[in-house]
Design an enzyme around this catalytic site. Structure first.
Site, short mmCIF file in Angstrom:
data_model
loop_
_atom_site.label_atom_id
_atom_site.label_comp_id
_atom_site.label_asym_id
_atom_site.label_seq_id
_atom_site.Cartn_x
_atom_site.Cartn_y
_atom_site.Cartn_z
N ILE A 33 0.57 -1.62 0.27
CA ILE A 33 0.17 -0.03 -0.22
C ILE A 33 1.12 1.39 -0.74
CG2 ILE A 33 -1.64 1.33 0.93
CD1 ILE A 33 -2.65 -0.99 2.39
N ASP A 67 14.10 3.19 10.62
CA ASP A 67 14.00 1.96 11.32
C ASP A 67 12.17 2.95 12.46
OD1 ASP A 67 12.18 1.29 13.65
OD2 ASP A 67 14.03 -0.53 13.86
N ASN A 116 2.47 4.74 7.26
CA ASN A 116 1.66 3.75 7.19
C ASN A 116 2.98 2.89 7.16
OD1 ASN A 116 0.53 2.22 4.41
ND2 ASN A 116 2.23 1.54 3.56
N LYS A 136 4.22 12.67 15.40
CA LYS A 136 5.39 13.90 16.44
C LYS A 136 6.37 15.36 15.28
CE LYS A 136 8.61 14.54 19.95
NZ LYS A 136 9.35 13.60 21.40
N TYR A 155 -2.62 -6.67 16.82
CA TYR A 155 -2.68 -6.48 15.34
C TYR A 155 -3.97 -4.98 15.81
CZ TYR A 155 -3.35 -5.23 10.16
OH TYR A 155 -2.94 -4.12 9.36
N LYS A 163 -3.93 -1.30 15.59
CA LYS A 163 -5.03 -0.46 14.91
C LYS A 163 -5.84 0.46 15.83
CE LYS A 163 -2.49 -0.99 12.04
NZ LYS A 163 -1.24 -0.33 10.67
N THR A 183 -1.56 -7.26 -0.84
CA THR A 183 -0.18 -6.94 -1.11
C THR A 183 0.72 -8.36 -0.05
OG1 THR A 183 -0.46 -6.72 1.62
CG2 THR A 183 -1.01 -4.64 -0.32
P1 NAD Z 1 3.45 -4.68 3.91
O1 NAD Z 1 4.02 -5.25 4.69
O2 NAD Z 1 3.63 -5.32 2.34
O3 NAD Z 1 4.16 -3.58 4.07
C1 NAD Z 1 4.29 -2.67 4.70
C2 NAD Z 1 6.40 -1.80 4.80
O4 NAD Z 1 6.56 -1.74 5.95
C3 NAD Z 1 7.26 -3.06 4.23
O5 NAD Z 1 8.07 -2.53 3.15
C4 NAD Z 1 8.11 -3.08 5.83
O6 NAD Z 1 8.84 -3.37 5.42
C5 NAD Z 1 7.78 -1.21 6.65
N1 NAD Z 1 8.04 -2.10 7.71
C6 NAD Z 1 7.37 -2.85 8.28
N2 NAD Z 1 8.80 -2.25 10.02
C7 NAD Z 1 8.94 -1.11 9.31
C8 NAD Z 1 9.36 -0.51 10.39
N3 NAD Z 1 9.43 -0.21 11.55
N4 NAD Z 1 10.24 0.97 10.57
C9 NAD Z 1 10.01 1.37 8.78
N5 NAD Z 1 9.08 0.69 7.79
C10 NAD Z 1 8.52 -1.03 7.95
O7 NAD Z 1 1.53 -4.11 4.54
P2 NAD Z 1 0.72 -3.30 3.32
O8 NAD Z 1 0.10 -4.70 3.53
O9 NAD Z 1 1.10 -2.24 2.15
O10 NAD Z 1 0.52 -2.39 5.41
C11 NAD Z 1 0.52 -1.45 4.97
C12 NAD Z 1 -0.82 -0.79 5.91
O11 NAD Z 1 -1.71 -0.34 5.63
C13 NAD Z 1 -0.38 -1.29 7.12
O12 NAD Z 1 0.53 -0.70 8.28
C14 NAD Z 1 -1.18 -2.64 7.16
O13 NAD Z 1 -1.18 -2.91 8.57
C15 NAD Z 1 -1.98 -1.55 6.41
N6 NAD Z 1 -3.38 -2.21 6.21
C16 NAD Z 1 -3.10 -2.93 5.44
C17 NAD Z 1 -4.46 -4.19 5.14
C18 NAD Z 1 -4.00 -5.63 3.69
O14 NAD Z 1 -5.16 -6.04 4.00
N7 NAD Z 1 -3.01 -5.31 2.97
C19 NAD Z 1 -5.24 -3.96 5.95
C20 NAD Z 1 -5.11 -2.90 6.55
C21 NAD Z 1 -4.60 -1.29 6.40
#
Ligand code: NAD
Length: 234
Positions: free
Chosen positions: A17, A64, A91, A124, A157, A161, A192
């Site tokens: 995303i 991080d 994100n 922040k 999780y 959220k 994803t």
């Molecule tokens: P993803 O796992 O494909 O991508 C998440 C990215 O965050 C990865 O590239 C990872 O390396 C990075 N990341 C993890 N820990 C990190 C840290 N400490 N510092 C910096 N980067 C870090 O996930 P996604 O599906 O693209 O989800 C993106 C956001 O949307 C997340 O917060 C997820 O909880 C939320 N979300 C996703 C879905 C879904 O169905 N995919 C649904 C609702 C909410």
């Protein structure tokens, strides 16, 4: 290159995303600061190349998001390289699937560290920068449909959220006076790498059972039939 609409920083934008948000904001005319964990640098560089080809300025600011010093430096770096900060998209997130009984304190802490502390630090330092600039801004965080309703085998999780929603609402009422809006997005299941992890850890059979469980009906109803079919193809 058209005139920039502003500068946006997106965390966790090496894939999924976050990557899509970064590319869309570039298409919409924003210059982009891309963040992810330092070990995702190669993927970030590929996203950067895609954004450059759209005619926008781009920089890579690995960090991080759970580490305060790194988040501060990430924001400072983006400001130095691109000239300011108008949009922060917090994100980055992780998911770990387990029953309540078999879950661990380490997993709870890890999940809250990335999913709640991360957005807190990003909000922040983005707010401090935006207030100093004096031209308002947009702060946006990743919640989830699981930030609005419970889901089995996802306690940490789901709780993290819900925390993003609370943080977002508190920040919004506080920062409105500076012309800064604060919002969260709450997607249902999106295909994803994260959803692939969930499927792998939890198992297709368990998801199929949950789809039929009347207790989960509200959640299931929120995800379209086509989306479920796509997810279950993993
Ligand atoms: P993803 O796992 O494909 O991508 C998440 C990215 O965050 C990865 O590239 C990872 O390396 C990075 N990341 C993890 N820990 C990190 C840290 N400490 N510092 C910096 N980067 C870090 O996930 P996604 O599906 O693209 O989800 C993106 C956001 O949307 C997340 O917060 C997820 O909880 C939320 N979300 C996703 C879905 C879904 O169905 N995919 C649904 C609702 C909410």
């Amino acid at each position: 290159m058209s005139i920039s609409k502003g500068i946006a920083l997106i965390t966790g934008s090496a894939q999924g995303i976050g990557r899509s948000i970064a590319v869309q904001l570039a298409r919409d005319g924003f210059d982009i600061a891309l963040n992810d964990l330092p070990d995702q640098n190669a993927k970030l560089e590929l996203v950067a190349t895609d954004i450059e080809s759209l005619g926008r300025q781009v920089c890579v600011v690995p960090a991080d998001v759970t580490v305060e010093k790194q988040v501060k430096e990430m924001v400072d770096d983006a400001v130095i390289k691109l000239g300011g900060l108008d949009v922060m998209v917090a994100n980055a997130g992780i998911v770990e699937v387990s029953s309540l009984g078999s879950s661990t304190l380490e997993s709870w802490d890890r999940t809250f560290s990335v999913n709640a502390r991360g957005p807190y630090l990003c909000y922040k330092y983005a707010a401090m920068q935006m207030i100093e600039q004096g031209r308002g801004g947009r702060i946006i965080g990743a919640s989830s449909i699981l930030g609005k309703m419970g889901f089995p085998y996802n306690s940490a999780y789901t709780a993290s959220k819900f925390a993003v929603r609370g943080l977002t609402q508190a920040a919004a009422v506080e920062l409105g006076q500076y012309g800064i809006t604060v919002n969260a997005y709450a997607p249902g299941a999106i295909q994803t790498p994260m959803t692939k992890t969930m499927m792998d850890e939890f198992g297709k059979a368990n998801y199929e059972r949950i789809i039929k469980d009347p207790c989960c009906r509200k959640w299931v109803m929120s995800v379209s039939r086509t989306r479920w079919q796509t997810l279950l193809r993993y």
